[in-house]
Design a protein around this motif. Structure first.
Motif, short mmCIF file in Angstrom:
data_model
loop_
_atom_site.label_atom_id
_atom_site.label_comp_id
_atom_site.label_asym_id
_atom_site.label_seq_id
_atom_site.Cartn_x
_atom_site.Cartn_y
_atom_site.Cartn_z
N ALA A 195 0.92 -1.35 0.12
CA ALA A 195 0.00 0.01 0.14
C ALA A 195 1.02 1.22 0.06
CB ALA A 195 -1.03 0.13 1.40
N SER A 196 1.94 1.12 0.55
CA SER A 196 2.89 2.31 0.64
C SER A 196 3.43 2.66 -0.68
CB SER A 196 3.98 2.05 1.58
OG SER A 196 4.71 0.82 1.26
N PHE A 197 3.30 1.88 -1.81
CA PHE A 197 3.75 2.05 -2.87
C PHE A 197 2.55 3.03 -3.98
CE2 PHE A 197 6.61 -1.30 -2.36
CZ PHE A 197 7.91 -0.73 -2.81
N PHE A 198 1.34 2.90 -3.33
CA PHE A 198 0.22 3.61 -3.89
C PHE A 198 -0.14 5.05 -3.20
CE2 PHE A 198 -0.06 -0.67 -5.27
CZ PHE A 198 -0.64 -0.77 -6.51
N VAL A 199 0.10 5.12 -1.96
CA VAL A 199 -0.58 6.31 -1.25
C VAL A 199 0.61 6.45 -0.10
CG1 VAL A 199 -2.91 5.73 -1.30
CG2 VAL A 199 -1.69 4.85 0.45
N ASP A 200 0.49 7.80 0.47
CA ASP A 200 1.31 8.27 1.50
C ASP A 200 1.03 7.93 2.67
OD1 ASP A 200 3.35 9.33 -0.38
OD2 ASP A 200 2.17 11.16 -0.38
N LEU A 201 1.44 6.87 3.47
CA LEU A 201 0.84 6.30 4.51
C LEU A 201 1.47 7.17 5.91
CD1 LEU A 201 0.55 2.47 4.13
CD2 LEU A 201 -1.14 4.09 4.19
N GLN A 202 0.72 7.09 6.83
CA GLN A 202 1.27 7.72 8.15
C GLN A 202 0.64 6.85 9.31
OE1 GLN A 202 -0.62 11.83 8.05
NE2 GLN A 202 -1.76 11.27 9.64
N ILE A 203 1.57 6.64 10.27
CA ILE A 203 1.21 5.64 11.41
C ILE A 203 1.28 6.61 12.64
CG2 ILE A 203 1.36 3.54 12.61
CD1 ILE A 203 2.27 2.44 10.03
N GLU A 204 0.28 7.10 12.93
CA GLU A 204 0.46 8.18 14.32
C GLU A 204 0.67 7.23 15.37
OE1 GLU A 204 -2.83 10.62 14.78
OE2 GLU A 204 -2.75 11.80 12.96
N HIS A 205 0.16 5.98 15.65
CA HIS A 205 0.42 5.13 16.63
C HIS A 205 1.08 3.82 16.53
CE1 HIS A 205 -1.93 8.37 18.89
NE2 HIS A 205 -2.72 8.11 17.91
N PRO A 206 2.18 3.72 16.16
CA PRO A 206 2.72 2.38 15.56
C PRO A 206 2.74 1.40 16.57
CG PRO A 206 4.52 3.87 16.17
CD PRO A 206 3.03 4.70 16.26
N VAL A 207 2.72 1.66 17.96
CA VAL A 207 2.58 0.35 18.81
C VAL A 207 1.32 -0.19 18.89
CG1 VAL A 207 3.06 -0.11 21.35
CG2 VAL A 207 4.71 1.39 20.22
N MET B 36 -0.80 0.15 16.44
CA MET B 36 -1.16 -0.52 15.19
C MET B 36 -0.70 -2.01 15.29
SD MET B 36 0.45 -1.65 12.18
CE MET B 36 1.90 -0.75 11.93
N VAL B 37 0.55 -2.32 15.74
CA VAL B 37 1.09 -3.53 15.96
C VAL B 37 0.23 -4.49 16.87
CG1 VAL B 37 3.13 -5.05 16.52
CG2 VAL B 37 3.31 -2.72 15.14
N ALA B 38 -0.11 -3.74 17.84
CA ALA B 38 -1.00 -4.42 18.70
C ALA B 38 -2.27 -4.88 18.28
CB ALA B 38 -1.15 -3.64 20.09
N PHE B 39 -3.03 -4.04 17.54
CA PHE B 39 -4.21 -4.27 17.14
C PHE B 39 -4.00 -5.41 15.89
CE2 PHE B 39 -6.57 -0.62 18.60
CZ PHE B 39 -7.84 -0.95 19.00
N LEU B 40 -2.92 -5.29 15.25
CA LEU B 40 -3.02 -6.40 14.14
C LEU B 40 -2.54 -7.74 14.83
CD1 LEU B 40 -2.55 -6.71 11.16
CD2 LEU B 40 -0.23 -6.22 11.30
N VAL B 41 -1.55 -8.03 15.92
CA VAL B 41 -1.33 -9.06 16.36
C VAL B 41 -2.72 -9.68 17.17
CG1 VAL B 41 -0.15 -10.16 18.29
CG2 VAL B 41 1.04 -8.53 16.98
N LEU B 42 -3.32 -8.91 17.83
CA LEU B 42 -4.70 -9.35 18.44
C LEU B 42 -5.77 -9.83 17.38
CD1 LEU B 42 -5.13 -6.63 21.15
CD2 LEU B 42 -4.71 -9.19 21.60
N THR B 43 -5.67 -9.30 16.44
CA THR B 43 -6.68 -9.51 15.20
C THR B 43 -6.14 -10.91 14.68
OG1 THR B 43 -7.14 -7.30 14.73
CG2 THR B 43 -7.64 -8.81 13.18
N CYS B 44 -4.78 -10.84 14.64
CA CYS B 44 -4.44 -12.38 13.82
C CYS B 44 -4.79 -13.29 14.90
CB CYS B 44 -2.88 -12.15 13.66
SG CYS B 44 -2.44 -11.24 12.36
N LEU B 45 -4.56 -12.98 16.17
CA LEU B 45 -4.60 -14.23 17.23
C LEU B 45 -6.24 -14.49 17.56
CD1 LEU B 45 -2.11 -13.08 19.94
CD2 LEU B 45 -2.00 -15.21 18.42
N SER B 46 -6.96 -13.49 17.27
CA SER B 46 -8.50 -13.57 17.82
C SER B 46 -9.03 -14.57 16.60
CB SER B 46 -9.11 -12.57 18.25
OG SER B 46 -9.03 -11.55 16.91
N PHE B 47 -8.96 -13.92 15.50
CA PHE B 47 -9.47 -14.92 14.14
C PHE B 47 -8.92 -16.01 14.15
CE2 PHE B 47 -11.17 -10.67 14.15
CZ PHE B 47 -12.61 -10.96 13.54
N SER B 48 -7.60 -16.35 14.24
CA SER B 48 -7.06 -17.60 14.30
C SER B 48 -7.63 -18.51 15.26
CB SER B 48 -5.48 -17.63 14.55
OG SER B 48 -4.75 -16.85 13.50
#
Length: 253
Positions: free
Chosen positions: A125-137, A139-151
């Motif tokens: 996605a970063s090749f298509f649009v300019d991304l900004q991540i205000e809260h990287p920690v 972001m990673v936490a939500f991504l990990v929790l999502t992967c775990l919960s739906f697994s």
């Protein structure tokens, strides 16, 4: 804790993933590119910004959640269903391995695969649009929790399913509509007031809203509600899996 057993299950599942690495890598890249071409060009030409964020950048968190959720469910469900289908699950149940170690091995591998794809989509996605991540920690936490919960959800589906058709039933008829109606490609503030209220009953809204907040500081619902929703969902899945192994439902019968 039998770490050797966990590692054996984890390595076995990851080996299956690496055997199809080209498909696992290029498929999400191609799908993400197509979404940007279709939605970013067709809809983005009409909707320039959503709450001060370009439409192309706005849909990135939703695209990541869409792919991660579906991949986590499919990997976990297939991972545990095949031992049931082949009958090798009885060897696993008779081995000196408890249900916690089984769940960690299968769910951990499925979550790892989904997490890998999530980062692949983020980089694409970063090749298509300019991304900004205000809260990287966050972001990673939500991504990990999502992967775990739906697994965990996929693990439950794999145990429940009696055939291959049933494994795709819940993801296609329940999860996919909830994701598309959960603010993946739009903000729920764009909906009429009645539909905004109805949409709040969709649990995926809280997931996508919290994940989008970690990027742009924008949220359709308070961030605390998003965290509470994902924690409650994870806890419910863990409790149900504990009950499955305690009773032997769909495993020993």
């Amino acid at each position: 804790m039998n770490w050797s057993a966990i590692a054996a299950i984890y390595r076995f599942e990851m080996a299956r993933f690496f055997r199809t690495l080209a498909q696992s890598f290029f498929s999400p890249v191609l799908s993400t590119s197509l979404y940007f071409v279709v939605f970013g060009t067709a809809i983005g030409s009409r909707i320039q910004e959503v709450e001060g964020v370009s439409y192309g950048a706005f849909i990135v968190p939703g695209l990541i959640m869409l792919s991660v959720v579906m991949l986590a469910i499919s990997n976990a469900s297939f991972g545990i269903y095949f031992p049931k289908f082949l009958g090798t699950i009885y060897e696993l149940l008779s081995a000196p391995v408890n249900f916690i170690e089984i769940v960690i091995g299968y769910v951990g591998a499925a979550a790892t695969k989904a997490l890998f794809v999530g980062f692949v989509i983020l980089i694409t996605a970063s090749f298509f649009v300019d991304l900004q991540i205000e809260h990287p920690v966050a972001m990673v936490a939500f991504l990990v929790l999502t992967c775990l919960s739906f697994s965990l959800l996929g693990f439950i589906i794999g145990i429940w399913a009696s055939n291959f058709e049933q494994m795709s039933l819940v993801p296609q008829l329940v999860v996919t509509p909830l994701i598309f109606l959960g603010g993946t490609f739009y903000s729920i503030s764009m909906l009429p007031p009645v539909w905004q209220t109805i949409t709040l009953f969709n649990p995926v809204v809280y997931l996508i809203s919290g994940f989008r907040w970690s990027f742009y500081g924008l949220a359709d619902v308070p961030i605390g509600y998003s965290l509470l929703a994902i924690v409650v969902f994870t806890g419910a899945c863990l409790g149900f899996i504990w009950w499955i192994f305690k009773t032997g439902w769909r495993i020993r019968s």
